[in-house]
Design a protein around this motif. Structure first.
Motif, PDB file in Angstrom:
ATOM      1  N   VAL A   1       0.840  -1.205   0.000  1.00 61.77           N
ATOM      2  CA  VAL A   1       0.000   0.000   0.000  1.00 61.77           C
ATOM      3  C   VAL A   1       0.872   1.251   0.000  1.00 61.77           C
ATOM      4  O   VAL A   1       0.637   2.184  -0.773  1.00 61.77           O
ATOM      5  N   THR A   2       1.923   1.269   0.842  1.00 67.26           N
ATOM      6  CA  THR A   2       2.784   2.457   0.877  1.00 67.26           C
ATOM      7  C   THR A   2       3.478   2.653  -0.466  1.00 67.26           C
ATOM      8  O   THR A   2       3.721   3.785  -0.887  1.00 67.26           O
ATOM      9  N   MET A   3       3.756   1.528  -1.163  1.00 68.98           N
ATOM     10  CA  MET A   3       4.376   1.651  -2.485  1.00 68.98           C
ATOM     11  C   MET A   3       3.405   2.282  -3.484  1.00 68.98           C
ATOM     12  O   MET A   3       3.798   3.147  -4.264  1.00 68.98           O
ATOM     13  N   VAL A   4       2.125   1.867  -3.436  1.00 62.74           N
ATOM     14  CA  VAL A   4       1.143   2.505  -4.328  1.00 62.74           C
ATOM     15  C   VAL A   4       1.077   3.988  -4.037  1.00 62.74           C
ATOM     16  O   VAL A   4       0.988   4.816  -4.949  1.00 62.74           O
ATOM     17  N   LEU A   5       1.103   4.330  -2.741  1.00 64.61           N
ATOM     18  CA  LEU A   5       1.023   5.741  -2.375  1.00 64.61           C
ATOM     19  C   LEU A   5       2.246   6.501  -2.892  1.00 64.61           C
ATOM     20  O   LEU A   5       2.124   7.647  -3.335  1.00 64.61           O
TER      21      LEU A   5
ATOM     22  N   ILE B   1      17.761   2.212  -3.947  1.00 61.06           N
ATOM     23  CA  ILE B   1      18.343   2.967  -5.065  1.00 61.06           C
ATOM     24  C   ILE B   1      17.376   4.053  -5.527  1.00 61.06           C
ATOM     25  O   ILE B   1      17.766   5.205  -5.758  1.00 61.06           O
ATOM     26  N   MET B   2      16.065   3.685  -5.612  1.00 62.37           N
ATOM     27  CA  MET B   2      15.064   4.669  -6.009  1.00 62.37           C
ATOM     28  C   MET B   2      15.032   5.839  -5.034  1.00 62.37           C
ATOM     29  O   MET B   2      14.938   6.997  -5.435  1.00 62.37           O
ATOM     30  N   LEU B   3      15.120   5.509  -3.736  1.00 66.81           N
ATOM     31  CA  LEU B   3      15.075   6.557  -2.707  1.00 66.81           C
ATOM     32  C   LEU B   3      16.237   7.521  -2.885  1.00 66.81           C
ATOM     33  O   LEU B   3      16.067   8.747  -2.831  1.00 66.81           O
ATOM     34  N   ILE B   4      17.442   6.962  -3.131  1.00 70.28           N
ATOM     35  CA  ILE B   4      18.619   7.828  -3.329  1.00 70.28           C
ATOM     36  C   ILE B   4      18.396   8.727  -4.544  1.00 70.28           C
ATOM     37  O   ILE B   4      18.650   9.940  -4.501  1.00 70.28           O
ATOM     38  N   MET B   5      17.852   8.121  -5.629  1.00 69.53           N
ATOM     39  CA  MET B   5      17.629   8.910  -6.846  1.00 69.53           C
ATOM     40  C   MET B   5      16.592  10.003  -6.605  1.00 69.53           C
ATOM     41  O   MET B   5      16.726  11.112  -7.106  1.00 69.53           O
ATOM     42  N   VAL B   6      15.542   9.656  -5.825  1.00 68.37           N
ATOM     43  CA  VAL B   6      14.512  10.654  -5.524  1.00 68.37           C
ATOM     44  C   VAL B   6      15.118  11.802  -4.738  1.00 68.37           C
ATOM     45  O   VAL B   6      14.928  12.978  -5.061  1.00 68.37           O
ATOM     46  N   LEU B   7      15.909  11.446  -3.698  1.00 71.26           N
ATOM     47  CA  LEU B   7      16.461  12.485  -2.829  1.00 71.26           C
ATOM     48  C   LEU B   7      17.449  13.376  -3.583  1.00 71.26           C
ATOM     49  O   LEU B   7      17.588  14.555  -3.271  1.00 71.26           O
TER      50      LEU B   7
ATOM     51  N   ALA C   1       9.643   0.273 -10.315  1.00 65.87           N
ATOM     52  CA  ALA C   1      10.032  -0.331  -9.036  1.00 65.87           C
ATOM     53  C   ALA C   1       8.789  -0.798  -8.295  1.00 65.87           C
ATOM     54  O   ALA C   1       8.777  -1.875  -7.678  1.00 65.87           O
ATOM     55  N   GLY C   2       7.715  -0.007  -8.403  1.00 63.53           N
ATOM     56  CA  GLY C   2       6.464  -0.360  -7.745  1.00 63.53           C
ATOM     57  C   GLY C   2       5.884  -1.653  -8.288  1.00 63.53           C
ATOM     58  O   GLY C   2       5.439  -2.508  -7.526  1.00 63.53           O
TER      59      GLY C   2
END
Lengths: 226, 138
Positions: free
Chosen positions: A93-97, A183-189, A205-206
């Motif tokens: 669910v958190t991934m969909v969000l 990795i996605m989080l690093i790219m987002v940040l 990724a989702g």
């Protein structure tokens, strides 16, 4: 379909993506389809072996432990594995969000939900690590099965072989999903997707992360429930 | 085609929204809870026809959960029909795959039980309960 084509040329006349899906995302779908066949083959092999065997260990007896169950002296079937199931559903669910926030180009929102998803994934992996350790200490491993069949007769090692192989393969998927999400989080940040102008990578990724949850639905049913 | 990626990102995902996410979350939770209730009822039941019905119900619920995850969380329902078909049609192979292999397994067991008397005798032996060993491992 809500997405309609307003051009006079048809979907397949060129100049546009006929499936209305970006290349990488389409390929992620096809990868997941092939992965479905891999998991399907493993689960069907398990089913076939189970159908070909007289007697099988009762999952409600084998998987009735949870942390503190020895202290409390009250083994309960399904308790621990249902916690694991809910952890995975919530992380899905958190991934969909996160994907949803990505559509709104909200960098902070995506980062927040990705962090929650990663925490969920790590929690699931920790649960699995506990369960594997526990079963190992009970004497179960590849090639070793201390649990008798439901009717008390001698069981084969197929039970533990399939259990560790399939949950291990799924756990490996969860692990790689967590790595992808980090990795996605690093790219987002670092603002990579803001510069790119879209968060389609989060969607890919989702998709992978939901697939991990999807496989668990089947593994949970096949090993713990029936 | 370069500009089309951004336009795809714009076009897609008309359906959905937060409301749908929460609705599907609740459905998945409820389905899991029903599965657990069925699991506990099966735990109380003896081997027999009743257990098979419960197992069938659990499998139907499992497929329903899979549908909700794929259709809404993975957004497949909101894609174009032609794209959905390229995913779904190959998966119908599983129907044959499951029926053929489980049927094979079942007939293999039946043949062994019919012709291999040693196999039947071995599968009737009770397993000695070892409690000492497990403590040593810990």
């Amino acid at each position: 379909m809500d997405t309609t084509v307003t051009t006079t040329t048809g979907m397949w006349k060129g100049g546009r993506s006929p499936f209305n899906v970006e290349y990488g995302k389409l390929m992620m779908w096809y990868f997941l389809m092939s992965d479905t066949f891999t998991f399907g083959a493993l689960l069907i092999a398990y089913g076939t072996t189970r159908f070909a065997t007289n007697g099988w260990p009762d999952p409600y007896i084998v998987f009735d432990k949870y942390p503190l169950s020895d202290v409390l002296g009250k083994p309960m079937p399904l308790v621990f594995v249902s916690i694991m199931t809910f952890i995975l559903i919530i992380s899905s669910v958190t991934m969909v969000l996160a994907v949803h926030e990505g559509h709104k180009m909200n960098r902070k929102g995506v980062a927040k939900y990705l962090v929650l998803t990663i925490i969920g994934g790590l929690a699931f992996l920790s649960c699995q690590a506990w369960e594997w350790t526990h079963l190992f200490h009970e004497g179960a491993w590849w090639g070793r099965n201390p649990f008798p069949n439901a009717d008390g007769t001698i069981s084969t090692t197929n039970f533990s072989n399939f259990f560790f192989t399939i949950t291990g393969f799924h756990g490996f998927h969860v692990f790689s999903g967590v790595c992808i999400n980090i990795i996605m989080l690093i790219m987002v940040l670092r603002g990579v997707f803001d510069r790119r102008g879209h968060y389609l990578m989060i969607e890919k990724a989702g998709l992978y992360w939901h697939f991990v949850d999807l496989v668990w639905v089947f593994v949970f049913t096949c090993f713990y429930l029936i | 085609m370069d500009h089309s990626i951004a336009s795809i990102a714009e076009e897609q995902h008309v359906g959905g929204g937060r409301k749908e996410i929460w609705r599907v979350t609740i459905i998945l939770t409820v389905l899991t809870l029903i599965e657990l209730v069925l699991g506990f009822t099966m735990f109380e039941m003896n081997e027999g026809v009743g257990r098979h019905f419960v197992k069938g119900a659990i499998i139907i619920l499992m497929l329903a959960k899979a549908f909700y995850i794929v259709a809404y969380f993975m957004h497949l329902k909101h894609e174009l029909r032609s794209m959905i078909l390229t995913i779904i049609v190959p998966l119908t192979l599983f129907v044959w795959f499951i029926l053929a292999f489980l049927g094979d397994g079942d007939s293999f067991r039946n043949y062994k039980n019919k012709w291999d008397r040693g196999h039947v005798e071995r599968s009737m032996e009770k397993m000695p309960v070892k409690t000492e060993d497990t403590h040593h491992l810990e």
